[in-house]
Design an enzyme around this catalytic site. Sequence first.
Site, PDB file in Angstrom:
ATOM      1  N   ALA A  15       0.343  -1.418   0.100  1.00  0.00           N
ATOM      2  CA  ALA A  15       0.111  -0.212   0.101  1.00  0.00           C
ATOM      3  C   ALA A  15       0.621   1.295   0.074  1.00  0.00           C
ATOM      4  CB  ALA A  15      -0.836   0.087   0.804  1.00  0.00           C
ATOM      5  N   GLN A  46       1.291 -15.431   0.623  1.00  0.00           N
ATOM      6  CA  GLN A  46       1.556 -16.641  -0.590  1.00  0.00           C
ATOM      7  C   GLN A  46       0.905 -16.680  -1.825  1.00  0.00           C
ATOM      8  OE1 GLN A  46       1.799 -19.660   1.862  1.00  0.00           O
ATOM      9  NE2 GLN A  46       2.771 -19.355   3.283  1.00  0.00           N
ATOM     10  N   GLU A 113      -8.874 -20.113  -4.663  1.00  0.00           N
ATOM     11  CA  GLU A 113      -8.594 -20.055  -3.503  1.00  0.00           C
ATOM     12  C   GLU A 113     -10.140 -20.006  -2.956  1.00  0.00           C
ATOM     13  OE1 GLU A 113      -6.050 -17.587  -1.224  1.00  0.00           O
ATOM     14  OE2 GLU A 113      -4.877 -17.036  -3.419  1.00  0.00           O
ATOM     15  N   ASP A 220      -0.505   0.430  14.928  1.00  0.00           N
ATOM     16  CA  ASP A 220      -0.328   1.373  15.373  1.00  0.00           C
ATOM     17  C   ASP A 220      -1.280   2.488  13.856  1.00  0.00           C
ATOM     18  OD1 ASP A 220       1.657   0.013  16.453  1.00  0.00           O
ATOM     19  OD2 ASP A 220       3.492   0.830  14.615  1.00  0.00           O
ATOM     20  N   HIS A 241      -6.817 -17.412  10.106  1.00  0.00           N
ATOM     21  CA  HIS A 241      -7.187 -18.300   8.354  1.00  0.00           C
ATOM     22  C   HIS A 241      -6.843 -19.355   9.258  1.00  0.00           C
ATOM     23  CE1 HIS A 241      -5.178 -20.087   4.902  1.00  0.00           C
ATOM     24  NE2 HIS A 241      -4.907 -18.448   4.158  1.00  0.00           N
ATOM     25  N   ARG A 288     -13.055 -18.135   4.763  1.00  0.00           N
ATOM     26  CA  ARG A 288     -12.511 -18.360   5.291  1.00  0.00           C
ATOM     27  C   ARG A 288     -13.337 -18.836   7.183  1.00  0.00           C
ATOM     28  NH1 ARG A 288      -7.280 -15.065   3.947  1.00  0.00           N
ATOM     29  NH2 ARG A 288      -6.550 -16.232   2.182  1.00  0.00           N
ATOM     30  N   HIS A 349      -4.847 -13.608  11.108  1.00  0.00           N
ATOM     31  CA  HIS A 349      -4.426 -13.077  10.174  1.00  0.00           C
ATOM     32  C   HIS A 349      -4.712 -11.463   9.270  1.00  0.00           C
ATOM     33  CE1 HIS A 349      -2.549 -14.578   5.746  1.00  0.00           C
ATOM     34  NE2 HIS A 349      -4.224 -14.577   5.577  1.00  0.00           N
ATOM     35  N   ARG A 384     -13.308 -10.947   4.622  1.00  0.00           N
ATOM     36  CA  ARG A 384     -12.673 -10.864   3.345  1.00  0.00           C
ATOM     37  C   ARG A 384     -12.294 -12.109   2.354  1.00  0.00           C
ATOM     38  NH1 ARG A 384      -6.918 -11.721   1.642  1.00  0.00           N
ATOM     39  NH2 ARG A 384      -6.674 -12.413   3.665  1.00  0.00           N
TER      40      ARG A 384
HETATM   41  P1  FAD Z   1       1.879  -4.195   5.338  1.00  0.00           P
HETATM   42  O1  FAD Z   1       2.921  -4.601   4.291  1.00  0.00           O
HETATM   43  O2  FAD Z   1       2.347  -4.800   6.699  1.00  0.00           O
HETATM   44  O3  FAD Z   1       3.640  -3.246   5.590  1.00  0.00           O
HETATM   45  C1  FAD Z   1       2.788  -2.698   6.653  1.00  0.00           C
HETATM   46  C2  FAD Z   1       4.150  -0.775   7.690  1.00  0.00           C
HETATM   47  O4  FAD Z   1       4.126   0.238   8.244  1.00  0.00           O
HETATM   48  C3  FAD Z   1       5.485  -2.319   7.002  1.00  0.00           C
HETATM   49  O5  FAD Z   1       6.317  -1.092   6.573  1.00  0.00           O
HETATM   50  C4  FAD Z   1       5.762  -1.351   8.426  1.00  0.00           C
HETATM   51  O6  FAD Z   1       7.599  -1.046   9.003  1.00  0.00           O
HETATM   52  C5  FAD Z   1       5.096  -0.246   8.575  1.00  0.00           C
HETATM   53  N1  FAD Z   1       4.356   0.093  10.019  1.00  0.00           N
HETATM   54  C6  FAD Z   1       3.977  -0.435  10.785  1.00  0.00           C
HETATM   55  N2  FAD Z   1       3.598   0.604  12.099  1.00  0.00           N
HETATM   56  C7  FAD Z   1       4.630   1.524  11.530  1.00  0.00           C
HETATM   57  C8  FAD Z   1       5.015   2.679  12.644  1.00  0.00           C
HETATM   58  N3  FAD Z   1       4.960   2.740  13.664  1.00  0.00           N
HETATM   59  N4  FAD Z   1       6.200   3.151  12.388  1.00  0.00           N
HETATM   60  C9  FAD Z   1       6.888   2.995  10.696  1.00  0.00           C
HETATM   61  N5  FAD Z   1       6.421   2.794   9.846  1.00  0.00           N
HETATM   62  C10 FAD Z   1       5.190   1.539  10.293  1.00  0.00           C
HETATM   63  N6  FAD Z   1      -3.470 -11.291   1.037  1.00  0.00           N
HETATM   64  C11 FAD Z   1      -3.589 -11.547  -0.156  1.00  0.00           C
HETATM   65  O7  FAD Z   1      -4.305 -10.538  -0.911  1.00  0.00           O
HETATM   66  N7  FAD Z   1      -2.926 -12.782  -0.964  1.00  0.00           N
HETATM   67  C12 FAD Z   1      -2.169 -13.116  -0.115  1.00  0.00           C
HETATM   68  O8  FAD Z   1      -1.754 -14.278  -1.028  1.00  0.00           O
HETATM   69  C13 FAD Z   1      -1.836 -13.283   1.553  1.00  0.00           C
HETATM   70  N8  FAD Z   1      -0.978 -13.368   1.932  1.00  0.00           N
HETATM   71  C14 FAD Z   1      -0.713 -13.727   2.898  1.00  0.00           C
HETATM   72  C15 FAD Z   1       0.029 -14.056   3.807  1.00  0.00           C
HETATM   73  C16 FAD Z   1       0.461 -13.899   5.293  1.00  0.00           C
HETATM   74  C17 FAD Z   1       1.748 -14.692   6.027  1.00  0.00           C
HETATM   75  C18 FAD Z   1       0.520 -12.201   5.520  1.00  0.00           C
HETATM   76  C19 FAD Z   1       1.081 -12.570   7.217  1.00  0.00           C
HETATM   77  C20 FAD Z   1      -0.725 -11.702   5.188  1.00  0.00           C
HETATM   78  C21 FAD Z   1      -1.510 -12.486   4.151  1.00  0.00           C
HETATM   79  N9  FAD Z   1      -2.311 -11.980   3.178  1.00  0.00           N
HETATM   80  C22 FAD Z   1      -1.951 -11.747   1.678  1.00  0.00           C
HETATM   81  C23 FAD Z   1      -3.153 -10.090   3.608  1.00  0.00           C
HETATM   82  C24 FAD Z   1      -2.010  -9.617   3.109  1.00  0.00           C
HETATM   83  O9  FAD Z   1      -0.365  -9.938   2.347  1.00  0.00           O
HETATM   84  C25 FAD Z   1      -1.360  -8.103   3.613  1.00  0.00           C
HETATM   85  O10 FAD Z   1      -3.150  -7.363   3.958  1.00  0.00           O
HETATM   86  C26 FAD Z   1      -1.086  -6.152   2.757  1.00  0.00           C
HETATM   87  O11 FAD Z   1       0.091  -7.035   2.342  1.00  0.00           O
HETATM   88  C27 FAD Z   1      -0.688  -5.198   3.585  1.00  0.00           C
HETATM   89  O12 FAD Z   1      -0.275  -4.104   2.837  1.00  0.00           O
HETATM   90  P2  FAD Z   1      -0.140  -3.177   3.944  1.00  0.00           P
HETATM   91  O13 FAD Z   1       0.619  -2.134   2.608  1.00  0.00           O
HETATM   92  O14 FAD Z   1      -0.751  -3.063   3.580  1.00  0.00           O
HETATM   93  O15 FAD Z   1       0.342  -3.625   5.653  1.00  0.00           O
HETATM   94  C1  SIN Z   2      -3.248 -18.154   1.315  1.00  0.00           C
HETATM   95  O1  SIN Z   2      -2.193 -18.256   0.517  1.00  0.00           O
HETATM   96  O2  SIN Z   2      -4.230 -18.742   2.147  1.00  0.00           O
HETATM   97  C2  SIN Z   2      -3.767 -16.344   2.001  1.00  0.00           C
HETATM   98  C3  SIN Z   2      -4.303 -16.059   1.085  1.00  0.00           C
HETATM   99  C4  SIN Z   2      -5.275 -14.598   1.620  1.00  0.00           C
HETATM  100  O3  SIN Z   2      -4.862 -14.405   2.860  1.00  0.00           O
HETATM  101  O4  SIN Z   2      -5.843 -13.834   1.305  1.00  0.00           O
END
Ligand code: FAD
Ligand code: SIN
Length: 522
Positions: A15, A46, A113, A220, A241, A288, A349, A384
Amino acid sequence: MRKKIEFLVIGSGIAGLTYALKVAEAGKVLIVTKSKADETATKYAQGGIAAVMYTPDTYNKHIEDTLIAGDFLSDEKIVRMTITESTKRVKELIEWGTKFDRNENGEFNLGKEGGHSENRVLHHKDSTGLEIERALLDKIIHHPNIEIWENHFTIDIITQHHLGEVVKRSSKNIRCFGAYVLDPKTGQVHTVLAKKTMLATGGIGNLYQSTTNPEIATGDGIAMVYRAKGMVEKMEFIQFHPTSLYNPGEKPAFLISEAVRGFGGILKTAEGVSFMEKYDSRGSLAPRDIVARAIDNELKVSGDNCVYLDCRHLNANSLILNFPKIYAKCLSIGINITKEMIPVVPSAHYSCGGIKVDEFGRSSIANLYASGECSSTGLHGANRLASNSLLESIVFSHSASLDALKDYDSIPYEQQVPDWNAEGAVLNEEMILITQSTKELQSIMSNYVGIVRSNLRLTRALDRLKIIYRETEDLYEKSIISVEICELRNLINVAHLVLKMALQRKESRGLHYSIDYPPKKQ
Ligand code: FAD
Ligand code: SIN
């Protein structure tokens, strides 16, 4: 240090990075991230990213699947907007260098999925997030307009509150002027003044003892907005999950992607009996919330520690080719997934709720956007749909960038913002108290606010939380500022929001299941 920057981005997951790349075409950007730049939930994704690419899939089918998975609590306008943008935004990720798997004809090899009626999940084997994060960071690092502060922790966004003004919760007049950022190495708190601030701080998994989320996921951004009296919603909908690897003590819990079930893996009991058909006609590929609840029930009835995912009937070579990371991980703890069943349990998750935003990622606080897992856009409703999270992030970071670029130039820096006041802070030997309180909090959430809830358990949790809240606020007032005390405080704020909203919801819906409100028979 006092710094002025046109665009402040907090978070370096999908994001934050996609938004940063877009606004950097116009102005200077600072990305603040609390760990190494790639240490994000994004990196661990993944299964992949859901998007409509070819017939027989259609936008309408993906929209319908999203609404059904969300138990019809999603905002249909937002669902339509997100899904119809999916093709364009995914193509942009590809133009930026992300490589998704293709078949021998050069077409995308689309996975399936839970809850999806078609194959529509683009992926890079079972390391999709790693590949996306790599491609984005590669572009970011070479961009002349983007600076990154790694290992810097954002304590709070700056609003009129810091100028001594009293503002009412959810008031339309709250404005964001930037953020206070701690450099833990020096102990200095920097005042970063920004015209536009983007919160992309990810999820809240560390509220629980067992989570698939990395350590950075401590809610946060959500806590910052709550303290600034902005709007946060739908926090009761926490997704567990169904299939994290049962390997007690491992943190974070290793995920066994839902794509493995999409590939033909079947959930079974220790005796090798398939059980999902008892709960839903879609079997192991039901959404899920349904699968996690079914496993929870099976474990309560059997008293076992885990259920199993059986892949033994699948073609061994294809299984290893498609899921090399999962194969290697399981093998490292002595399980050959082509010959043995994989022990799995549900783990915290994903947070479906968060900072309330509109279709342009605008929060209720002026000049403050939120995107990704910390936001609540209306896409996910009560649960979701798999692989819709990465998609949501790229769609809303895009729309937020369009909005931010419209008027950022005309926004003045707020000169009256005071620097961080560290007066009265004397304690710096509180680590054991912080660690202990974090464990207590995680125990409360795991035992009372899990997959199945009740008013009694939620009320008990709230009572326990009040004690930890008071102790922590007291510690925070006296302590020299540290990442650990700030993260604990944020987790407590978020736990309060989850509990408050869970108690307010007088029904079982999607991920919020309460024995006090049995679901109506369909
Ligand atoms: P993140 O990628 O978590 O990034 C958050 C960022 O904010 C990090 O850089 C962190 O350091 C920073 N941050 C947080 N707090 C602070 C602070 N106080 N000060 C400074 N920096 C801060 N979703 C799917 O759609 N498909 C998938 O296959 C999938 N697989 C997944 C597998 C796993 C194991 C997990 C955990 C999640 C998965 N998800 C999946 C969910 C998805 O990965 C996340 O919802 C998504 O990547 C979130 O992106 P983001 O940019 O919002 O946050
Ligand atoms: C997974 O690979 O099962 C995670 C997919 C997701 O969280 O959307």
